[in-house]
Design an enzyme around this catalytic site. Structure first.
Site, PDB file in Angstrom:
ATOM      1  N   HIS A 105       0.799  -1.232   0.000  1.00  0.00           N
ATOM      2  CA  HIS A 105       0.000   0.000   0.000  1.00  0.00           C
ATOM      3  C   HIS A 105       0.829   1.278   0.000  1.00  0.00           C
ATOM      4  CE1 HIS A 105      -3.918  -1.958   0.982  1.00  0.00           C
ATOM      5  NE2 HIS A 105      -3.137  -2.842   1.572  1.00  0.00           N
TER       6      HIS A 105
ATOM      7  N   LYS B 158     -14.917   8.143  -3.531  1.00  0.00           N
ATOM      8  CA  LYS B 158     -16.167   8.414  -2.797  1.00  0.00           C
ATOM      9  C   LYS B 158     -16.717   9.791  -3.147  1.00  0.00           C
ATOM     10  CE  LYS B 158     -14.280   5.536   0.846  1.00  0.00           C
ATOM     11  NZ  LYS B 158     -13.482   5.516   2.093  1.00  0.00           N
TER      12      LYS B 158
ATOM     13  N   LYS C 293      -8.747  13.653   5.397  1.00  0.00           N
ATOM     14  CA  LYS C 293      -7.927  12.440   5.362  1.00  0.00           C
ATOM     15  C   LYS C 293      -6.896  12.579   6.469  1.00  0.00           C
ATOM     16  CE  LYS C 293      -6.940  13.572   1.005  1.00  0.00           C
ATOM     17  NZ  LYS C 293      -6.880  12.639  -0.101  1.00  0.00           N
ATOM     18  N   ARG C 294      -6.147  11.503   6.766  1.00  0.00           N
ATOM     19  CA  ARG C 294      -5.084  11.632   7.758  1.00  0.00           C
ATOM     20  C   ARG C 294      -4.153  12.776   7.384  1.00  0.00           C
ATOM     21  NH1 ARG C 294      -4.670   7.658  11.892  1.00  0.00           N
ATOM     22  NH2 ARG C 294      -2.750   8.747  12.389  1.00  0.00           N
TER      23      ARG C 294
ATOM     24  N   THR D  11      -8.732   6.443  -1.722  1.00  0.00           N
ATOM     25  CA  THR D  11     -10.046   5.847  -1.980  1.00  0.00           C
ATOM     26  C   THR D  11     -11.142   6.877  -1.748  1.00  0.00           C
ATOM     27  OG1 THR D  11      -9.866   4.957   0.257  1.00  0.00           O
ATOM     28  CG2 THR D  11      -9.528   3.418  -1.561  1.00  0.00           C
TER      29      THR D  11
ATOM     30  N   LYS E  59       0.525  14.217   1.896  1.00  0.00           N
ATOM     31  CA  LYS E  59      -0.839  14.517   1.420  1.00  0.00           C
ATOM     32  C   LYS E  59      -1.048  16.025   1.230  1.00  0.00           C
ATOM     33  CE  LYS E  59      -2.773  10.415   3.807  1.00  0.00           C
ATOM     34  NZ  LYS E  59      -3.360   9.533   2.780  1.00  0.00           N
TER      35      LYS E  59
HETATM   36  N1  GPU Z   1      -2.404   3.394   3.492  1.00  0.00           N
HETATM   37 BR1  GPU Z   1       1.194   1.747   4.129  1.00  0.00          BR
HETATM   38  C1  GPU Z   1      -2.880   3.650   4.762  1.00  0.00           C
HETATM   39  O1  GPU Z   1      -4.009   4.106   4.938  1.00  0.00           O
HETATM   40  N2  GPU Z   1      -2.089   3.366   5.827  1.00  0.00           N
HETATM   41  C2  GPU Z   1      -0.865   2.823   5.682  1.00  0.00           C
HETATM   42  O2  GPU Z   1      -0.154   2.582   6.672  1.00  0.00           O
HETATM   43  C3  GPU Z   1      -0.430   2.550   4.367  1.00  0.00           C
HETATM   44  C4  GPU Z   1      -1.192   2.847   3.292  1.00  0.00           C
HETATM   45  C5  GPU Z   1      -3.285   3.730   2.359  1.00  0.00           C
HETATM   46  C6  GPU Z   1      -2.614   4.497   1.248  1.00  0.00           C
HETATM   47  O3  GPU Z   1      -1.942   5.614   1.786  1.00  0.00           O
HETATM   48  C7  GPU Z   1      -3.697   4.929   0.272  1.00  0.00           C
HETATM   49  O4  GPU Z   1      -3.123   5.574  -0.826  1.00  0.00           O
HETATM   50  C8  GPU Z   1      -4.481   3.700  -0.199  1.00  0.00           C
HETATM   51  O5  GPU Z   1      -5.589   4.095  -0.949  1.00  0.00           O
HETATM   52  C9  GPU Z   1      -4.957   2.883   0.979  1.00  0.00           C
HETATM   53  O6  GPU Z   1      -3.882   2.557   1.843  1.00  0.00           O
HETATM   54  C10 GPU Z   1      -5.628   1.596   0.562  1.00  0.00           C
HETATM   55  O7  GPU Z   1      -4.855   0.903  -0.352  1.00  0.00           O
END
Ligand code: GPU
Length: 842
Positions: A374, A683, A568-569, A679, A574
């Protein structure tokens, strides 16, 4: 099997089968019964909390019946199952989702109304299940919804944290973390005190040799912690299939040792042992996209993985098949590297406990597992120090070394000329201290590795995992672009839009299960009545958010203004900092205008939300600046409605359900190449909002689907990022003049003590601007101007929105899950009508 009722008595069971409510009258009867018996209350003592509890229990009864049937059906069919291992499941609320997936929300609404309650108020009593940080955890939750809706025999496995992600409070503009104790009343979980696994830690390894010379390793001593299963039913949409999410909770294993302590009067230390055991599943680590290497986190990982594998293996063994058939029965998906120890644990079970040869065992392991990456951010790639693994899991470290040895021998045979390759791809990093590279271990132990959007999958193939593509060939590395469940993110969050869409795309039960049917609404893009209704739905959603903003912040915003949202976080990559710098630029521009000019400006509400990891100093500074800018701008009489800056406290799934449908434009503005997918971008567009974004993650595929005329893209491309960073550090680094102006104003103290924001400014001015805020700023401002101009033409804007929604079908998590099923898991759905399994064995 011993607990099974003998054949002659089963008739009595079948005759008395439980059934949940059918229709409004029975629903009301069940609610009242639960109030008056389960809750021991009455109509003189029934507040919304009690009504929520009773309503949930009535729905739970319905769910449980289908859940049991689904499990029986899956046991009877004994076909291949999918196991989704994730340390995070960001589920949000369950009641609304259960009502809609079962298709009984209308019944609940009218029933509750007759009993004196509004269904919306009752739904809001529920505490979010927030067992995740952000996108990764929410993706797992969307996948569970799709797996059940598509009738896949699938299980989720995770940890039952006593505390989920912290609750965020903003006090004087600063984030304050408050514990999220969510288990007070949780009707959605079923403790299975009979499903326990004792998990071993520490100790040492002894080897014995039998007569034939075969060596067996024995992991002995150490301490034991008990895993207890808690099961959560996952209802599919418009299908009786109801899958299981199994969450493990830690408790002290009852051993003689503890009793001895207890009886010998060492009461305190006996209680201490218990508390130490419970610590393992006590709290979710609050970091997003960051690895911190803490021992307790490794303990969590092994505890969860070992309990889950024990459960999976036990289930497999019931069918008495030979071990080589394990991968025909079991597919295990690793959600990021967090569960990578499962690879080692299965190899251990097979060679140490089941007596298989290494090679036979390893083949089974590789065919069973697959791994989703991810992120490419180096600080997020998990590494564990060899010393820590050795101490906590001595046998596993030996197996990791053996896996690495055989892997490196294979590499050496196949690439004899490339000596450097061995150290580059070694699972053990020869650093000080030595580290286990979990992503490499996950790749070596899996048959497929996937990224989560096309650009991201290309990047992992060409950068961080390049050597592994050379070694294993390109077919091992695939893309599965993320998706979202349209049940929660359209139907549940935006009932107004969902029913408007239904008037053109047909029954929700059809288009919510085949989201490509959304394309039917494009035929109505020029239908004036449809367009008018569309605008009314958006306005109503904006009014709902404006009311929420008023009630939580006291600030009044006009629903006629352009709502610009970034939720978002909080993370430097970001780039919420770029957004707030842009807001400051807008503020300065408004200040420089005459009152007459200002009146002509399109009003804008800039809405932020998101949590910072508690130890992430820069992210906390960003939150502070947003709030400080807000308090200046929102109280500046020159500005009035022209600009408002809102920070919404404690962004979570249930708040997303209010915020997302109300957005006009949302910001997905990560430095190109850093956001694996995103994601929420999906949405927002699905809910009739447009995007301002960089060429990153799934933004690129969204553009491909909806057309580039319907998205506001800006900024440098991923392929240019390395050069720009190099130039910023070693070449002459000129700051964008507009950004420089913004910095000067921050430093003049306009938004409070300049010192408080020095880190954010100097990251760009003095420390190489790693996230290219200055490089993209001009293009960002220009594109924001274009957004203003476009929004002024409401007719064209609505056309863009309708067209975009019509073309979003690709981003359903159903499409995504079907791709995993075909390309990676090789599993088939189990239709609910084939056999309900009742009375057939277990
Ligand atoms: N993502 Br690694 C998180 O939310 N937490 C993490 O620790 C890591 C990845 C996210 C990605 O930042 C985001 O771009 C992606 O859409 C999501 O995972 C699901 O794949």
């Amino acid at each position: 099997v011993e607990a099974s009722i003998p054949e002659p008595q089963r008739e009595a069971w079948l005759k008395n089968q439980a059934s949940g409510f059918k229709g409004k009258d029975q629903f009301e009867k069940e609610v009242v019964r639960h109030v008056e018996t389960t809750l021991a209350r009455s109509m003189f003592n029934c507040d919304e909390t009690a009504a929520y509890a009773a309503t949930s229990l009535a729905f739970r009864d319905r769910l449980v019946i289908e859940w049991n049937r689904t499990q029986q059906r899956q046991t009877f069919a004994d076909s291949k199952r999918v196991y989704y291992l994730s340390l995070e499941f960001l589920m949000g609320r369950a009641l609304d989702n259960a009502m809609l997936n079962i298709g009984e929300k209308e019944v609940a609404k009218s029933g509750l109304s007759e009993l004196g309650f509004r269904v919306e108020d009752i739904i809001q009593q529920e505490h979010d299940a927030a067992l995740g940080n952000g996108g990764l955890g929410r993706l797992a939750a969307c996948f569970l919804d799709s797996l059940a809706s598509l009738n896949f025999p699938a299980w989720g496995y995770g940890l039952r944290y006593r505390y989920g992600i912290f609750k965020q409070e903003i006090i004087d503009g600063y984030q304050v973390e408050v514990p999220d104790y969510w288990l007070d009343f949780n009707p959605w979980e079923f403790p299975r005190h009979d499903v326990t696994v004792d998990i071993q830690f520490y100790g040492n390894v002894n080897k014995t040799t039998d007569d034939s010379g075969k060596v067996t390793a024995h992991w002995e001593g150490g301490e034991t912690v008990r895993a207890v299963a808690y099961d959560v039913p996952i209802p599919g949409y418009a299908t009786p299939s109801t899958n299981n999410l199994r969450l493990w909770s830690s408790q002290a294993a009852s051993g003689e040792f503890d009793f001895q302590k207890f009886n010998s009067g060492d009461y305190e230390s006996s209680v201490g042992d218990q508390q130490r055991a419970e610590t393992i599943s006590a709290v979710l680590y609050p970091n997003d996209n960051l690895d911190r290497g803490k021992e307790l986190r490794l303990k969590q990982q092994y505890f969860w993985v070992a309990a889950s594998l024990y459960d999976i293996v036990r289930r497999f063994k019931k069918s008495k098949r030979p071990w080589r058939e394990f991968p025909d029965q079991v597919a295990i998906q690793l959600n990021d590297t967090h569960p990578t120890l499962a690879i080692v644990e299965l190899q251990r079970i097979l060679i140490d406990l089941e007596g298989l040869d290494w090679d036979d065992a390893w083949n089974i392991v590789q065919q069973t597992f697959s791994y989703t990456n991810h992120t490419v951010l180096p600080e997020a790639l998990e590494k564990w120090s060899v010393g820590l693994v050795q101490h906590l899991l001595p046998r596993h470290l030996q197996i990791i070394y053996d896996i690495n040895l055989f892997f490196l021998q294979m590499v050496e045979r196949n690439f004899p000329k490339d000596r450097e390759m061995l150290s580059r791809v070694s699972i053990i990093e020869e650093s000080q201290p030595k580290m286990v590279r979990m992503a490499y271990l996950a790749i070596v132990g899996s048959h497929k590795v996937n990224g989560v959007a096309e650009l991201h999958s290309d990047l992992i193939r060409t950068t961080i995992f390049k050597d592994f593509v050379t070694i294993f060939g390109p077919d091992k590395f695939v893309n599965v672009t993320n998706g979202i469940t349209p049940r929660r993110w359209l139907h549940q969050a935006n009932p107004g839009l969902s029913s408007l869409i239904a008037s053109k795309a047909g029954d929700p039960e059809h288009y919510l299960k085949d989201l490509t049917l959304l394309n039917k609404i494009e035929l109505s893009v020029n239908d004036p009545a449809f367009r008018k209704a569309w605008a009314e739905v958006k306005l109503a959603n904006k009014q709902r958010l404006a009311d929420y903003i008023k009630s939580t912040t006291g600030i009044v915003v006009s629903p006629k203004a352009l709502f610009d949202v970034q939720v978002k976080r909080i993370h430097e990559y970001k780039r919420q900092q770029m957004n707030i710098f842009g807001v400051i630029f807008r503020y300065l521009k408004l200040k420089s205008m005459s009152p007459e000019e200002r009146k002509k400006v399109l009003p804008r509400v800039s809405i932020f939300g998101g949590k910072a990891a508690p130890g992430y100093w820069m992210a906390k500074q960003i939150i502070h600046l947003i709030n400080s800018v807000g308090s200046v701008v929102n109280n500046d009489p020159d500005i009035g409605d022209a600009l408002k800056v809102i920070f919404l406290e404690d962004y979570n799934v249930s708040k997303a359900e209010i915020i997302i449908p109300a957005s006009d434009i949302s910001e997905h503005i990560s430095t190109a190449g850093t956001e694996a997918s995103g994601t929420s971008n999906m949405k927002f567009v699905l809910n009739g909002g447009l995007i301002i974004g960089t060429c990153d993650g799934a933004n690129i595929e969204i553009t491909r689907e909806i057309g580039e005329e319907n998205i506001f893209l800006f900024g440098n491309l991923a392929e240019d990022v390395d050069d720009l960073r190099h130039k910023n550090t070693y070449g002459d680094h000129k700051i964008d003049p507009s950004l420089d102006k913004v910095f000067n104003v921050i430093q003049s103290g306009t938004f409070g003590n300049a010192q408080d924001f020095q880190g954010m400014v100097s990251a760009v001015r003095e420390h190489g601007d790693f996230y290219l805020v200055s490089d993209d700023f001009h293009s960002y401002l220009e594109t924001q101007e274009l957004v203003d101009k476009s929004y002024a033409d409401q007719e064209l804007w609505i056309t863009k929105c309708i067209t975009s929604v019509a073309r979003m079908g690709f981003f359903s998590s159903d499409r995504c899950i079907n791709e995993y099923a075909e390309e990676i898991w090789n599993v088939e759905p189990l239709q609910p009508d084939t056999n309900n399994g009742v009375g057939k064995g277990e």
